[in-house]
Design an enzyme around this catalytic site. Sequence first.
Site, PDB file in Angstrom:
ATOM      1  N   GLY A 170       0.832  -1.195   0.000  1.00 57.20           N
ATOM      2  CA  GLY A 170       0.000   0.000   0.000  1.00 57.20           C
ATOM      3  C   GLY A 170       0.868   1.247   0.000  1.00 57.20           C
ATOM      4  O   GLY A 170       2.089   1.151   0.169  1.00 57.20           O
ATOM      5  N   PRO A 171       0.233   2.399  -0.170  1.00 62.13           N
ATOM      6  CA  PRO A 171       0.996   3.644  -0.239  1.00 62.13           C
ATOM      7  C   PRO A 171       1.761   3.902   1.060  1.00 62.13           C
ATOM      8  O   PRO A 171       1.414   3.347   2.104  1.00 62.13           O
ATOM      9  CB  PRO A 171      -0.074   4.720  -0.427  1.00 62.13           C
ATOM     10  CG  PRO A 171      -1.353   4.030  -0.666  1.00 62.13           C
ATOM     11  CD  PRO A 171      -1.208   2.606  -0.270  1.00 62.13           C
ATOM     12  N   PRO A 172       2.794   4.739   0.999  1.00 61.29           N
ATOM     13  CA  PRO A 172       3.561   5.055   2.208  1.00 61.29           C
ATOM     14  C   PRO A 172       2.708   5.772   3.250  1.00 61.29           C
ATOM     15  O   PRO A 172       1.746   6.460   2.913  1.00 61.29           O
ATOM     16  CB  PRO A 172       4.681   5.971   1.698  1.00 61.29           C
ATOM     17  CG  PRO A 172       4.265   6.430   0.346  1.00 61.29           C
ATOM     18  CD  PRO A 172       3.342   5.393  -0.203  1.00 61.29           C
ATOM     19  N   THR A 174       0.693   4.553   5.607  1.00 54.60           N
ATOM     20  CA  THR A 174      -0.650   4.045   5.876  1.00 54.60           C
ATOM     21  C   THR A 174      -0.689   3.092   7.074  1.00 54.60           C
ATOM     22  O   THR A 174      -1.731   2.518   7.373  1.00 54.60           O
ATOM     23  CB  THR A 174      -1.222   3.332   4.630  1.00 54.60           C
ATOM     24  OG1 THR A 174      -0.228   2.442   4.119  1.00 54.60           O
ATOM     25  CG2 THR A 174      -1.590   4.334   3.559  1.00 54.60           C
ATOM     26  N   GLY A 175       0.450   2.904   7.719  1.00 55.03           N
ATOM     27  CA  GLY A 175       0.448   2.130   8.959  1.00 55.03           C
ATOM     28  C   GLY A 175       0.966   0.705   8.845  1.00 55.03           C
ATOM     29  O   GLY A 175       0.739  -0.108   9.736  1.00 55.03           O
ATOM     30  N   LYS A 176       1.701   0.409   7.784  1.00 60.31           N
ATOM     31  CA  LYS A 176       2.200  -0.955   7.611  1.00 60.31           C
ATOM     32  C   LYS A 176       3.211  -1.320   8.700  1.00 60.31           C
ATOM     33  O   LYS A 176       3.114  -2.370   9.332  1.00 60.31           O
ATOM     34  CB  LYS A 176       2.831  -1.117   6.215  1.00 60.31           C
ATOM     35  CG  LYS A 176       1.814  -0.930   5.086  1.00 60.31           C
ATOM     36  CD  LYS A 176       2.416  -1.155   3.716  1.00 60.31           C
ATOM     37  CE  LYS A 176       3.364  -0.061   3.274  1.00 60.31           C
ATOM     38  NZ  LYS A 176       2.729   1.282   3.143  1.00 60.31           N
ATOM     39  N   GLU A 391      -6.260  -6.172  -8.112  1.00 61.37           N
ATOM     40  CA  GLU A 391      -7.112  -6.948  -9.018  1.00 61.37           C
ATOM     41  C   GLU A 391      -6.458  -8.251  -9.458  1.00 61.37           C
ATOM     42  O   GLU A 391      -7.093  -9.298  -9.472  1.00 61.37           O
ATOM     43  CB  GLU A 391      -7.375  -6.141 -10.305  1.00 61.37           C
ATOM     44  CG  GLU A 391      -8.380  -5.026 -10.186  1.00 61.37           C
ATOM     45  CD  GLU A 391      -9.804  -5.520 -10.371  1.00 61.37           C
ATOM     46  OE1 GLU A 391     -10.088  -6.046 -11.455  1.00 61.37           O
ATOM     47  OE2 GLU A 391     -10.589  -5.366  -9.423  1.00 61.37           O
TER      48      GLU A 391
END
Length: 393
Positions: A170-172, A174-176, A391
């Site tokens: 996911g984008p930077p 975002t809480g990964k 997808e």
Amino acid sequence: MDKSYEMYKKFRGDAQAAEVENRLKDAARFNLEAARYLLKAAKASSGRIRETRKRQAGVLVKFADRLEAKAAKSKAAKNTAAGRPDTPVGHLEEPGKSAGSTGSPEAVAEVDLSSATFFPEPKTGITFDDVAGLEEVKREIDRRVVKVREHQKDAAELGLRIGGGMLMYGPPGTGKTMFAKAMAETLDAAFFHVKASEIMSKWVGDAEKNVSKLFEDASKYRLSIIFIDEIEAMLKKRSKLRSTVAERVVNEFLASLDGFSTEEGKRLIFVGATNRPWEIDEAVLRPGRFDNKFHIGLPDLEARRRILELNLEGRAIEDDVDLDALAVQLEGYSGADIRNICDHAAGVTFDIRMKEKSKKKISHKYLLDAIEHIKPSVTGEIVKKFAEWEEIH
Ligand SMILES: Nc1ncnc2c1ncn2[C@@H]1O[C@H](COP(=O)(O)OP(=O)(O)O)[C@@H](O)[C@H]1O
Ligand SMILES: [Mg+2]
């Protein structure tokens, strides 16, 4: 390699083994021996290696102190019958961190230039409550990992085990990373936090050795999470440009991952995170390699409100701050952006306090101004790219 250094390695190995078996007093003693030999080895070397060895010896002495203290504490706990023999040793603080800025994990690794040594990170205290949104991911982790850990007997009877690999993309901002830390905290697991670029660049030529060493070091703990950030840097798509080193790293990684996911009793959880999943080699993404792939997207309305709340907690704010309205305004912003916005508004308020010599609080308007001032770091184009990738995977 000199004799003292060999002895250092032997005692470090003994110390790690003792730690795994929760023989903390022995572990402390072995670490002290290791430090003694490392100092000897430092004297016999020169330049950067000498400095690193000296520094690391100091780190080991401090680490031994901690082990000693913990041993005393767990003895006291046992005496009051409150001991938890099942507690993983993973929550011991990493020796590299105990000496402040001088002792990074990299410093540890520099001691032996042929392969790195990895230590878990100290506890962070971050829990799933601190991570806003991502409810589906939390539920899945609770179901597949936390519950299985809590009810090991039931799980074993049904042939379930925790472990395996998961990929968060996911984008930077975002809480990964936060999520991985919360996982380690919740599971009381040793948390090995490594950037792929570190494995690849610091010790070029030995990169694949670092990969196998990482898995080996992590498997010494009762339960470990290996978290590799920027994992695409380590698992790049095959191309003419890909070097033989990169090739070997991918192969070693796949072997390690396959190895631990089939081996009984080894409880290792692998978590990879990436902001660029499309750069990852497809072979790595084939079913069976990463049991779970999670898209960590931008926060929804409710999550944005929660992130605001978390970031304003404990700060002096005016009564007029309307979190619901702000959360609406924050569409398209990442969690990290929202944190920046709160910091920015606080900074502005501080300037006003200084200027007016007042007790000004953070107001709704200052937050709105900050939103105006700080643009979302993630573009719509990037969001679309992630959706497209999701997808097909
Ligand atoms: N879902 C979230 N909940 C709470 N805070 C968040 C969230 N996402 C991002 N943040 C804030 O942004 C910071 C950076 O997040 P991080 O976990 O490093 O993002 P990533 O690893 O996805 O790039 C966090 O320390 C936190 O302050
Ligand atoms: Mg991160």
